[in-house]
Design an enzyme around this catalytic site. Structure first.
Site, short mmCIF file in Angstrom:
data_model
loop_
_atom_site.label_atom_id
_atom_site.label_comp_id
_atom_site.label_asym_id
_atom_site.label_seq_id
_atom_site.Cartn_x
_atom_site.Cartn_y
_atom_site.Cartn_z
N SER A 1 43.09 40.01 41.91
CA SER A 1 42.65 38.88 42.69
C SER A 1 42.09 39.24 44.08
O SER A 1 41.42 38.42 44.68
CB SER A 1 43.82 37.93 42.89
N LYS B 1 42.76 39.37 53.25
CA LYS B 1 42.75 38.49 52.07
C LYS B 1 43.21 37.10 52.49
O LYS B 1 44.14 36.97 53.30
CB LYS B 1 43.67 39.07 50.99
N SER C 1 46.58 43.30 41.57
CA SER C 1 45.54 42.62 42.34
C SER C 1 44.93 43.43 43.49
O SER C 1 43.93 43.01 44.06
CB SER C 1 46.07 41.30 42.90
#
Lengths: 477, 487
Positions: free
Chosen positions: B154, B79, B178
């Site tokens: 996210s 990420k 997330s």
């Protein structure tokens, strides 16, 4: 009759702690160094970096708290103080607002009148220092040096208990001594390792309410502090006398102009949005930790003074000067421990050392020579291997370069000549070559012998024992 | 067998047996990226050359017997909020659009030591603020199951990349769901461990007291293996804890006697009917395997959302202050003085959702409001933790959905942020209480979009969750997009 005013003063004192590494990372706290050479992701506020508390900072803060009779907070926290400025790489300073490490303490000062007075300490908290902005005139740009970013500080906040510049100086001096004796900081005002902001208000004598206060910054010496206090006191009284009001504001002292000007008023005070720093775990202080620190507390000045009086046969005046800095006291004790006679050590410190410090505008902290070398020098004089004037020359060399006095005297051939035959021969020559002085002496001019001693010493290149020269001279004459 | 069909653990085993080389696996995944990326937009940064160079190097180390771990040689996606030395790390924000870190985050270092091939950095909601990956400054990621839908967020880029075989596994971060919610939307396994299990050093903070890094994986075995690899007690992170990390020991197909609680309030209004049906069916599966499943009342669920947004935004408003145009990242041009430069850089550098949260967070911390909002939220947070403590006195774990619906259509959430915030209802209390939670696929809705089953455990009880999830997975059988597409 004109109104009588009283000055009310409280102090915020920042002290840079003497840790080897910064408060939240492993970078060096050493002064100087190429800009940004003592930095890492943590103290430059790189994204993703995290602070970890340096335990030594906590120990020093607790030690100062214990020495100033504070309550130590058992479950504390760090808070973030949010404000935007480029010297502060995260745009927040990690400090303590809600649960400072120490609270409710005091120190005792001696007043002008010789009495004692307690100055309350509201709190002591730990925080990080900011970096330094350097304006580059050539490029018309401002550069940031983060070497100082993250250097540990404690802020000691007093109660508004002081009433004069003398009390302020006495309080600061007391703090300086305590902290230096603890080894927690060198407390140099000029170099910024100790900084004081003065909160001052005036009120009519007998009034129960405090007046409106101002905060004075940029005070770099005890003298500047004293002048700023007098200046601000007069300014506030003038305002009140002319029917105006004192505005609560932060002012900056300009010591060369002996005046201050407003930096910011309370109205434009920032909202720092303090909140507990979620990156740091709560500070838990155990009884055991406090006890350990308490056991390690050094002998402070007043205790040391009492002991010196008992143990060493030196004047009170000497004791006062020697114990006024930890460096001097350590030097004294260590030299005595090496076998030197206390009075002689004291003489060297009080005389030559103080003279040279003053001449070179140095602090006792800057003394370079070792106790071993001072002890060796004293021993040589004791054994009459060198005379006192040679000793002074050697000492100056020691003071500037910490040379080994024994080696130095050897190499330079400075040893006193104790060979009586050689000395007698030289003196006979001097007497033969100076008939006028000899005649003056015989005519009752006692002083004339001085000239003859001088001539002899000159001929001996200063290496003769003056007492011996005197004695032989008198025999010959 | 198609290389892409391997799970991460299977691939590493095949590499060690010499059936596949690390370079072949990397090339296969790069080819898949080549084919899918234009449509899905999972990556912000792809490092093809670097990945192949790492692959060669790692193959040599495996051949020399230097790398023997269960993830050696497996390509991974990270990420884009975890720092990678020398590789762009943007948090999907314009303000960090040019930021190249000087150091690597601890979790990624742990993967590198285990022989991971770092493919690149995945797309996310800007600074992890959002539930759809649509707030990214570099375009939305699409859901591989149906590209008209969002992948969740996210960590949407990471979840979508795993689902679409654009990597074998990925790291995500979870502040309020997330990892788990995008795992649910994309039909993969995602886990948020107990706060303090994985070092946050190098993770660009959103809500520091809530952020945790965790795995997004093809199955529970991979998930446990990845977590075991990235977990470490790190002295650079004060909130990191020393604890057991032998998560793979819990890969046991047995739930007999496990006590599972289902909070009644998790199944009320607002929960999609298909989601409800599939979650309850999954509970039934565990019950049939010997678990004791019962309903109970979990208190304070309705307070989780306001509490979360108060605390997370307060921390974010401070955490994001360092992005000011002075030291790194985006700086607005033609500024005359400092404050103008700050204002312009931040106004132009941050997107609307980030600005909204910075303003909210600054407000709740401002003088006069601190006690009423921030301090009160901290108190509620403590009460929520207490209410979970009471539940875990009775149950080994809590079972429920990950999200009230399956993945919404692109564009549907941004127009109504309040609705987007309410979608976090099942995941955020887990962060507030610092608990571990796992999302495991348990079927699809009538539109063919995946549904995630969430299991929540007490602090440090990841192993119970892994065991239950693994047992459920054994009963459920294979579940993946490629299996659905019949490849």
């Amino acid at each position: 009759m004109a109104k009588q005013y009283e000055t009310v003063i409280g102090l915020e004192v920042h002290v840079e702690l003497a840790t080897k590494t910064k408060i939240f990372c492993g970078c060096s706290t050493a002064f100087g160094g190429e800009p940004n050479s003592h930095t890492c992701p943590v103290c430059t506020g790189m994204p993703g970096s995290l602070p970890v508390l340096n335990k030594q900072v906590l120990e020093y803060a607790i030690a100062v708290g214990l020495a100033t009779n504070c309550d130590i907070t058992r479950n504390g926290k760090f808070d973030r103080k949010n404000y935007f400025y480029p010297d502060n790489p995260q745009n927040y300073q990690i400090s303590q607002l809600y649960l400072p490490i120490c609270r409710n303490g005091y120190v005792e000062i001696e007043t002008e009148e010789g009495g004692k007075k307690k100055i309350g300490i509201h709190e002591i908290h730990m925080e990080e220092d900011a970096g330094k902005l350097i304006h580059d005139e050539w490029e018309d740009a401002t550069l940031v040096d983060y070497n100082r970013s993250g250097v540990p500080l404690i802020e000691i906040v007093s109660e508004p208990d002081m009433r004069s510049a003398d009390e302020v100086i006495a309080y600061l001096d007391k703090l300086r001594l305590l902290i230096q004796y603890l080894g927690a900081s060198d407390c140099k005002l000029q170099e910024g390792s100790m900084r004081a902001d003065v909160n001052l208000s005036v009120r009519e004598v007998g009034a129960s309410e405090f007046g409106t206060r101002t905060e004075m910054k940029n005070l770099n010496s005890f003298k500047a502090i004293a002048r700023a206090i007098e200046g601000e006191k007069a300014r506030q009284i003038d305002l009140l006398e002319s029917g105006e009001k004192v505005i609560q504001e932060t002012r900056r002292w300009d010591d060369t102009k002996e005046t201050s000007y407003a930096m910011r008023s309370k109205e434009d005070a920032q909202d720092y949005r303090y909140f507990p720093d979620p990156d740091l775990v709560p500070i838990v202080v155990s009884e055991e930790m406090i006890e350990k620190i308490r056991e390690k507390q050094p002998e402070f000045r007043s205790e040391k003074m009492a002991r010196y009086k008992e143990e060493f046969d030196i004047p009170d005046y000497d004791i006062d000067i020697i114990t006024n800095t930890k460096r001097m006291a350590d030097l004294f004790e260590e030299t005595v421990a090496l076998g030197a006679q206390p009075k002689k050590v004291s003489n060297w410190l009080m005389g030559e050392t103080m003279r040279l410090l003053k001449e070179q505008s140095m602090d006792p902290e800057d003394i370079r020579f070792s106790p071993a070398h001072l002890a060796a020098l004293i021993a040589m004089v004791d054994k009459k291997e060198i005379n006192s004037s040679v000793a002074k020359t050697v000492f100056e060399k020691m003071f500037s370069e910490d040379i080994d006095p024994v080696k130095y005297v050897d190499e330079k051939g400075l040893k006193t000549v104790n060979d009586e035959g050689a000395l007698r021969k030289t003196i006979e020559e001097v007497v033969a070559n100076n008939p006028q002085a000899v005649e003056d002496y015989h005519n009752g001019k006692e002083k004339a012998i001085g000239a003859l001693v001088g001539q002899t010493m000159k001929a001996m290149k200063g290496k003769a024992d003056p007492a011996m020269v005197n004695q032989i001279l008198k025999e010959i004459l | 067998m198609n290389i892409l069909d391997y799970t991460a653990v299977e691939l590493s085993a095949a590499i060690k047996k010499g059936e596949v080389t690390v370079v072949e696996a990397t090339e296969a995944v790069l080819a898949q990226i080549e084919q899918k990326e234009a449509e899905l937009n999972c990556y912000v940064t792809l490092d093809k050359e670097g990945a192949l160079a790492q692959a060669n190097d790692i193959q040599k180390k495996i051949d020399a017997g230097e790398l023997t771990g269960p993830l050696a040689g497996v390509p991974v996606a990270i990420k884009d909020n975890m720092c990678t030395e020398g590789m762009l790390t943007t948090c999907s924000s314009k303000i960090l659009g040019n930021f190249i870190p000087t150091y690597t985050s601890e979790a990624v270092i742990n993967l590198q030591k285990a022989g991971a091939v770092i493919l690149g950095k995945t797309n996310m909601d800007e600074f992890a603020m959002g539930s759809t990956t649509e707030t990214s400054a570099f375009g939305a990621t699409k859901n591989p199951w149906n590209t008209e839908h969002v992948p969740g967020g996210s960590s949407g880029g990471s979840a979508a990349a795993v689902a679409a075989d654009e990597c074998f596994y990925a790291l995500g971060s979870d502040t309020g769901g997330s990892i788990r919610q995008p795992a649910s939307y994309c039909g993969v396994v995602g886990m948020k461990p107990t706060y303090g299990t994985v070092s946050r050093y190098g993770l660009i903070a959103y809500g520091s007291s809530l952020d945790q890094i965790g795995p997004l994986a093809k199955d529970v075995t991979d998930c446990a293996t990845i977590l075991e690899t990235i977990a470490s007690h790190d002295f650079k992170d004060s909130t990191s804890v020393e604890r057991d990390t032998d998560f793979t020991k819990a890969l046991v197909d047995d739930v007999k006697g496990m006590k599972i609680g289902i909070p009644r309030s998790y199944f009320g209004d607002g929960l999609d009917a298909d989601v409800k049906e599939k979650i309850l069916a999954a509970a039934k599966v565990l019950e049939e395997k010997g678990a004791i499943v019962e309903e109970f009342d979990l208190d304070l669920v309705e307070y989780a959302i306001p509490t979360y947004y108060t605390i997370a935004d307060a921390e974010a408003s401070s955490n994001l202050e360092r992005f000011d145009g002075v030291k790194y990242g985006f700086r607005a041009e033609d500024c005359d003085e400092l404050h103008q430069m700050y204002k312009r850089s931040r106004s132009q550098g941050f997107g609307p959702e980030v600005k909204r949260r910075i303003m909210l967070g600054s407000f709740v911390l401002s003088s006069g409001y601190y006690d009423a909002y921030y301090l009160k939220a901290l108190k509620v947070k403590a009460l929520i933790k207490k209410s979970f403590d009471e539940a875990f006195a009775k149950y080994d774990m809590i079972l429920g959905p990950c999200a009230p619906t399956t993945a919404p259509k692109l564009g549907a959430s941004l127009s109504d942020p309040m609705k987007m915030y309410l979608g976090d209802i099942y995941t955020i209390s887990v962060n507030l209480a610092g608990l571990p939670g796992i999302s495991v696929p348990c079927g699809v809705d009538k539109n063919g979009l995946p549904i995630g089953l969430q299991l929540i455990g007490d602090c440090f009880n990841e192993k119970k969750l892994i065991q239950a999830a693994y047992s459920y997975e054994q009963a459920r059988g294979k579940f993946s997009l490629s299996a659905k597409e019949g490849k």
